[in-house]
Design a protein around this motif. Sequence first.
Motif, PDB file in Angstrom:
ATOM      1  N   ASN A  81      32.122  79.776  40.883  1.00 47.38           N
ATOM      2  CA  ASN A  81      32.401  78.664  41.778  1.00 47.38           C
ATOM      3  C   ASN A  81      31.376  77.558  41.583  1.00 47.38           C
ATOM      4  O   ASN A  81      30.431  77.686  40.802  1.00 47.38           O
ATOM      5  CB  ASN A  81      32.442  79.135  43.239  1.00 47.38           C
ATOM      6  CG  ASN A  81      31.390  80.211  43.532  1.00 47.38           C
ATOM      7  OD1 ASN A  81      30.508  80.480  42.720  1.00 47.38           O
ATOM      8  ND2 ASN A  81      31.491  80.833  44.676  1.00 47.38           N
ATOM      9  N   GLY A  82      31.571  76.472  42.296  1.00 44.37           N
ATOM     10  CA  GLY A  82      30.648  75.356  42.223  1.00 44.37           C
ATOM     11  C   GLY A  82      30.803  74.481  43.446  1.00 44.37           C
ATOM     12  O   GLY A  82      31.905  74.363  43.993  1.00 44.37           O
ATOM     13  N   TRP A  83      29.697  73.875  43.866  1.00 37.60           N
ATOM     14  CA  TRP A  83      29.752  73.051  45.069  1.00 37.60           C
ATOM     15  C   TRP A  83      28.685  71.964  45.001  1.00 37.60           C
ATOM     16  O   TRP A  83      27.655  72.103  44.349  1.00 37.60           O
ATOM     17  CB  TRP A  83      29.595  73.887  46.323  1.00 37.60           C
ATOM     18  CG  TRP A  83      28.327  74.711  46.380  1.00 37.60           C
ATOM     19  CD1 TRP A  83      27.132  74.355  46.943  1.00 37.60           C
ATOM     20  CD2 TRP A  83      28.129  76.025  45.842  1.00 37.60           C
ATOM     21  NE1 TRP A  83      26.213  75.366  46.784  1.00 37.60           N
ATOM     22  CE2 TRP A  83      26.795  76.409  46.121  1.00 37.60           C
ATOM     23  CE3 TRP A  83      28.961  76.930  45.158  1.00 37.60           C
ATOM     24  CZ2 TRP A  83      26.268  77.638  45.733  1.00 37.60           C
ATOM     25  CZ3 TRP A  83      28.438  78.160  44.769  1.00 37.60           C
ATOM     26  CH2 TRP A  83      27.110  78.503  45.065  1.00 37.60           C
ATOM     27  N   ASP A  84      28.975  70.879  45.673  1.00 35.60           N
ATOM     28  CA  ASP A  84      28.068  69.738  45.787  1.00 35.60           C
ATOM     29  C   ASP A  84      28.629  68.877  46.914  1.00 35.60           C
ATOM     30  O   ASP A  84      29.617  69.271  47.567  1.00 35.60           O
ATOM     31  CB  ASP A  84      28.008  68.965  44.457  1.00 35.60           C
ATOM     32  CG  ASP A  84      26.731  68.141  44.310  1.00 35.60           C
ATOM     33  OD1 ASP A  84      26.119  67.810  45.339  1.00 35.60           O
ATOM     34  OD2 ASP A  84      26.345  67.829  43.177  1.00 35.60           O
ATOM     35  N   THR A  85      28.048  67.725  47.133  1.00 38.21           N
ATOM     36  CA  THR A  85      28.579  66.832  48.157  1.00 38.21           C
ATOM     37  C   THR A  85      30.033  66.499  47.851  1.00 38.21           C
ATOM     38  O   THR A  85      30.346  66.020  46.763  1.00 38.21           O
ATOM     39  CB  THR A  85      27.750  65.538  48.217  1.00 38.21           C
ATOM     40  OG1 THR A  85      26.380  65.869  48.442  1.00 38.21           O
ATOM     41  CG2 THR A  85      28.249  64.627  49.321  1.00 38.21           C
ATOM     42  N   ARG A  86      30.929  66.811  48.768  1.00 35.03           N
ATOM     43  CA  ARG A  86      32.371  66.576  48.668  1.00 35.03           C
ATOM     44  C   ARG A  86      33.053  67.468  47.633  1.00 35.03           C
ATOM     45  O   ARG A  86      34.257  67.336  47.418  1.00 35.03           O
ATOM     46  CB  ARG A  86      32.692  65.106  48.358  1.00 35.03           C
ATOM     47  CG  ARG A  86      32.186  64.127  49.373  1.00 35.03           C
ATOM     48  CD  ARG A  86      32.666  62.710  49.079  1.00 35.03           C
ATOM     49  NE  ARG A  86      34.088  62.580  49.372  1.00 35.03           N
ATOM     50  CZ  ARG A  86      35.005  62.244  48.452  1.00 35.03           C
ATOM     51  NH1 ARG A  86      34.652  62.057  47.184  1.00 35.03           N
ATOM     52  NH2 ARG A  86      36.277  62.152  48.791  1.00 35.03           N
ATOM     53  N   THR A  88      37.790  67.798  45.501  1.00 33.80           N
ATOM     54  CA  THR A  88      36.843  66.703  45.731  1.00 33.80           C
ATOM     55  C   THR A  88      37.390  65.950  46.929  1.00 33.80           C
ATOM     56  O   THR A  88      38.419  65.266  46.821  1.00 33.80           O
ATOM     57  CB  THR A  88      36.758  65.770  44.515  1.00 33.80           C
ATOM     58  OG1 THR A  88      36.398  66.527  43.355  1.00 33.80           O
ATOM     59  CG2 THR A  88      35.718  64.673  44.752  1.00 33.80           C
ATOM     60  N   SER A  89      36.763  66.100  48.080  1.00 30.08           N
ATOM     61  CA  SER A  89      37.450  65.653  49.288  1.00 30.08           C
ATOM     62  C   SER A  89      36.490  65.337  50.424  1.00 30.08           C
ATOM     63  O   SER A  89      35.280  65.569  50.344  1.00 30.08           O
ATOM     64  CB  SER A  89      38.425  66.741  49.755  1.00 30.08           C
ATOM     65  OG  SER A  89      37.725  67.814  50.379  1.00 30.08           O
ATOM     66  N   ASP A  90      37.089  64.826  51.489  1.00 30.51           N
ATOM     67  CA  ASP A  90      36.360  64.561  52.721  1.00 30.51           C
ATOM     68  C   ASP A  90      36.444  65.737  53.685  1.00 30.51           C
ATOM     69  O   ASP A  90      35.974  65.635  54.827  1.00 30.51           O
ATOM     70  CB  ASP A  90      36.925  63.306  53.392  1.00 30.51           C
ATOM     71  CG  ASP A  90      36.727  62.063  52.539  1.00 30.51           C
ATOM     72  OD1 ASP A  90      35.672  61.967  51.890  1.00 30.51           O
ATOM     73  OD2 ASP A  90      37.628  61.207  52.515  1.00 30.51           O
ATOM     74  N   LEU A  91      37.031  66.849  53.262  1.00 34.02           N
ATOM     75  CA  LEU A  91      37.077  68.022  54.120  1.00 34.02           C
ATOM     76  C   LEU A  91      35.667  68.531  54.391  1.00 34.02           C
ATOM     77  O   LEU A  91      34.777  68.439  53.533  1.00 34.02           O
ATOM     78  CB  LEU A  91      37.875  69.143  53.451  1.00 34.02           C
ATOM     79  CG  LEU A  91      39.363  68.937  53.198  1.00 34.02           C
ATOM     80  CD1 LEU A  91      39.944  70.160  52.495  1.00 34.02           C
ATOM     81  CD2 LEU A  91      40.104  68.660  54.493  1.00 34.02           C
ATOM     82  N   ALA A  92      35.448  69.086  55.576  1.00 33.08           N
ATOM     83  CA  ALA A  92      34.218  69.833  55.806  1.00 33.08           C
ATOM     84  C   ALA A  92      34.149  70.958  54.785  1.00 33.08           C
ATOM     85  O   ALA A  92      35.177  71.511  54.391  1.00 33.08           O
ATOM     86  CB  ALA A  92      34.200  70.392  57.222  1.00 33.08           C
TER      87      ALA A  92
END
Length: 270
Positions: free
Chosen positions: A212-217, A240-244
């Motif tokens: 997996n991978g994560w960053d701002t948005r 890539t979204s504005d979701l929490a």
Amino acid sequence: MGIAELLRDVDGSGAFGVWLGRLDGVPVFEHLAERTHYSASTMKLPVAMAMMRKVEAGELSLDQPVTVHNDFASAAGGRFGVDPAEDEAPATWTKLGEQVPLGWLATEMITRSSNLATDLVLEQVGIDAAHAVLAEYGPGDSAIRRGIDDGPGVRAGISNLMSPAGLAGVLVAVGNQQGASGNYLRDLLAGNQWNGEIPALLPAGIRVEHKNGWDTRIRHDGGIVRPPDADPFVLVVCTTSDLADADAQKLIANIALEAWNHRRDLGGVR
């Protein structure tokens, strides 16, 4: 609720991509699967694959010592260091100035998603070699162009990109790779300690080989799911979204559950 309906529920909140298929590489469900996103830590799988190619060629060894440091050449020229505040895997940081085996760093890179370990492995492997793996198996514009936290590279517009189809391509390659290297890579993925997306709603004990991978948005996950009563399947979801962030994780988990519920008739997914 089908995958298409889950995606309709977040329409307008950002960019979402899905690739679902079996290990033959043929998709049964796609949604904007060729569209690239910032890769975040999904790029670490092609780095590991490139490392194993060099191990097989005798150019690297999993036992070879690597001195842990935090000073790297930028893809844009100059030097950069990894931000420890942005690295959620502390073990590598406790080894600064010490020598550790390359294989230990690879384990930290995949199972704990260590950014510092990633740049140390990438320094041994080379950006071009990692990109070549992704370009070979990942169709479209997916690319590895720089290390993690390469600030000068970011400011120069140099980015790592990943599409759902691109990550699916490398997962299909890993899933079908024969021999010790294939087993090694699959076991690394199965040892992933961050399991809030694809594995989250699946029955306990199901083997999921994922990165997996994560960053701002950003929240992505891609993996091979191995049901005991059906053929393995590959699922990649990029967001890539504005979701929490918790809602993005929940979306991926629900898509994975929908795929799981259709595991005996994957073509029935809608």
